[in-house]
Enzyme design. Structure first.
Site, short mmCIF file in Angstrom:
data_model
loop_
_atom_site.label_atom_id
_atom_site.label_comp_id
_atom_site.label_asym_id
_atom_site.label_seq_id
_atom_site.Cartn_x
_atom_site.Cartn_y
_atom_site.Cartn_z
CD1 TRP A 1 11.38 6.46 9.62
CD2 TRP A 1 10.51 4.87 8.31
NE1 TRP A 1 12.40 5.96 8.84
CE2 TRP A 1 11.89 4.98 8.02
CE3 TRP A 1 9.75 3.93 7.60
CZ2 TRP A 1 12.52 4.18 7.07
CZ3 TRP A 1 10.39 3.14 6.65
CH2 TRP A 1 11.76 3.27 6.39
CE LYS B 1 13.41 7.98 6.54
NZ LYS B 1 14.24 7.75 5.40
CD GLU C 1 6.91 1.68 -11.99
OE1 GLU C 1 5.72 1.90 -11.68
OE2 GLU C 1 7.84 2.50 -11.81
CB THR D 1 6.74 6.08 -13.98
OG1 THR D 1 8.00 6.63 -14.35
CG2 THR D 1 6.82 4.57 -14.04
#
Ligand code: ADP
Length: 551
Positions: free
Chosen positions: A449, A444, A330, A185
């Protein structure tokens, strides 16, 4: 009672065997790193991959040993993949877009023994070599006798390496759970982590990816995988194409609009796959040159959210179907695809475009849900945001060498076997998922959000804007407020007020960025995504006018 069917180990060598036996003359066309277009077939690719197996065995490589590549998409690169995987070695794709020190760190962590690389990467490899602890053999993709002068020990040209080796070798014959590939990754948080695919996980994933509501490929297709093989297996295309016998067109190092266009037209490509940046470049080229796409039917766009302007350009102006996809290294990498079912037939054009901006539904084998910060399941109402968790046979359980463990038993999963993607999303009643942000990138503001991605997607369509990024910056009253960062199109000077006016009505009022900043170029990471970490660093001392007013 057990079933009484045959044991047929799902190893990836069988994919190439199948292609060579049923589609032997189907072509793999590559733009070579040296420039000219070169052609091979599935039949010849298998022969040469077998020679690679012998060359690897000669280097002492056996089952479980790591063979690294630092290379663009070409047929030679595929030969090394299948040559290594066929004998149970682990093919490790290194990402050349990382810094040489980072690549060396990853190669050492992986314990790579052989490194095969493109000629253009010679300077990087020479720089890395003193840091490499395990690599014993260097192979450069070059013709016979064409290995360049180099400081590398025992550097050999690929064609010399495989020349005169037998084309007979027994592939497979090992358990389907044997490791096949390793991909790290990008490590935006902490050190990169290794995802270790098995033959079985890649095979299941390739079956799923070939399906009608995924890539929907047949032997009549010609596929241009622009997404690199070092970016999560070129989204499975290196396995799916031979599985169905589709012709492949490999773009090598040239991913600019003109080079991509040339291949699309000259090879009559029907399907291609790439991150949005590539499509932005092609779109620009098509507009500048007033060129037309005459054979392309479908593009798979993923890696980051599809900008609305690109979706509209392809679907409305170029007549090409866009399939928006989401996934991660993944997940092998595919997690969702946004294809329309019969229930969507009645949608008007605008509602369809809106739906296509979502990341889509999971194919069979991927399970998905959203939870709140306490791990409680959230409703599938298309409105509630939550952390996106996934489960399935082609999804990571443990990172290589146990890194990144999230619980006491050493796996990267929670107690119920779910993997936290680090994404924040909504899921609607029909299963369409929509990424609203990376957990670490959501803004935030006053306890609520704000999705940076959603604002970016709209802003990129504003006049004079080449690329857009949104980050949260400190605000004394709201904690964070959005700052919109704009990279103007060459030669244009878009206006702050005009950009904000363009957003007006397209996003909630309170999502409107508090300020707009202009940069020459928005930094991109190693997989072509906006590098928010770098932007946050650049703007760490930035003070919003609204913040000054609130103090
Ligand atoms: P990295 O190593 O950068 O994580 P990946 O390709 O594995 O590289 O990145 C996976 C992440 O990319 C996802 O978790 C998600 O945040 C983002 N991503 C991928 N596809 C999309 C998409 N279609 N829309 C929005 N974000 C996406």
């Amino acid at each position: 009672m057990l079933g009484l069917m045959q044991d047929w180990s799902m190893t990836l060598d069988k994919v190439l065997d199948h292609a060579a036996m049923n589609h032997a003359r189907r072509e793999i066309v590559s733009r070579s790193i040296e420039g000219p277009i070169v052609r091979t077939t599935y039949g010849d690719l298998r022969t040469r991959a077998k020679q690679v197996s012998h060359a690897l065995v000669h280097c002492g490589v056996g089952i479980g040993d790591r063979v690294a590549t630092l290379a663009w998409n070409t047929a030679r690169h595929m030969e090394v993949w299948f040559g290594a995987m066929g004998i149970g070695a682990v093919l490790h794709t290194l990402n050349p877009r990382l810094m040489p020190e980072q690549i060396a760190w990853i190669a050492n962590h992986a314990g790579d023994e052989v490194l095969c690389f493109d000629l253009t990467f010679l300077p990087i490899v020479e720089k890395m070599a003193p840091l490499l602890e395990t690599v014993k053999h260097y192979v450069v993709f070059a013709d016979r006798g064409a290995a360049p002068k180099s400081t590398l020990p025992n550097l050999v040209a690929y064609e010399d390496w495989i020349a005169d080796r037998p084309a007979i070798v027994t592939w497979g014959q090992f358990d389907e759970n044997t490791a096949a590939g390793l991909c790290y990754t990008s490590g935006t948080t902490g050190n990169p982590k290794g995802v270790l695919y098995s033959h079985r996980s890649n095979m299941i994933h390739a079956f799923v990816a070939s399906g009608g509501d995924a890539f929907g490929l047949t032997s009549r297709d010609t596929v241009l995988p622009i997404v690199p093989m070092f970016h999560a297996n070129a989204w499975a295309l290196t396995f799916v194409c031979p599985m169905v016998g589709a012709k492949m067109v490999m773009p090598g190092a040239k991913l600019d609009g003109q080079s991509v266009y040339e291949l699309l037209e000259s090879e009559k490509v029907t399907l291609s796959a790439a991150v949005p940046t590539v499509w932005l470049m092609l779109n620009q080229y098509l507009r500048d040159t007033k060129s037309k796409l005459t054979t392309l039917k479908k593009v798979i766009i993923g890696g980051s959210a599809v900008p609305e302007a690109i979706l509209r350009a392809f679907e409305e102006d170029f007549g090409v179907e866009v399939v928006h996809a989401w996934g991660m290294t993944e997940m092998s990498p595919m997690g969702t695809l946004c294809t329309m079912g019969p229930e969507e037939d009645g949608l008007d054009h605008e509602s369809r475009i809106k739906l296509k901006l979502k990341q889509g539904r999971t194919p069979f084998t991927v399970e998905m849900k959203i939870v709140d910060d306490a791990g409680k399941d959230l409703p599938r109402d298309g409105k509630t945001f939550g952390r996106l968790l996934v489960r399935g046979p082609s999804i990571t359980k443990v990172y290589f060498k146990g890194d990144g463990a999230r619980n006491a038993n050493g796996t990267a999963l929670d107690e119920d076997g779910w993997f936290d993607t680090g994404d924040v999303a909504t899921i609607d009643a029909k299963g369409f998922m929509n990424i609203t942000d990376r957990a670490k990138d959501v803004i935030k503001s006053g306890g609520e959000w704000i999705s940076s991605i959603e604002i970016e997607n709209i802003a990129v369509g504003a006049p004079g804007v080449a690329n857009a990024a949104v980050i949260g910056v400190y605000h004394p009253k709201w904690d964070e407020r959005p700052l919109l960062i704009i990279q103007p199109k060459p030669g244009e000077t878009p206006d702050k007020a005009a950009i904000l006016a363009f957003l007006d009505g397209k996003i909630a009022k309170w999502w409107t960025p508090d300020d707009v900043a202009f940069v020459e170029a928005i930094p991109l990471g190693a997989t072509g995504k906006i590098n928010k970490l770098a932007l946050r660093e650049t703007f760490k001392d930035y003070r919003l006018p609204s913040a000054q007013a609130a103090e």
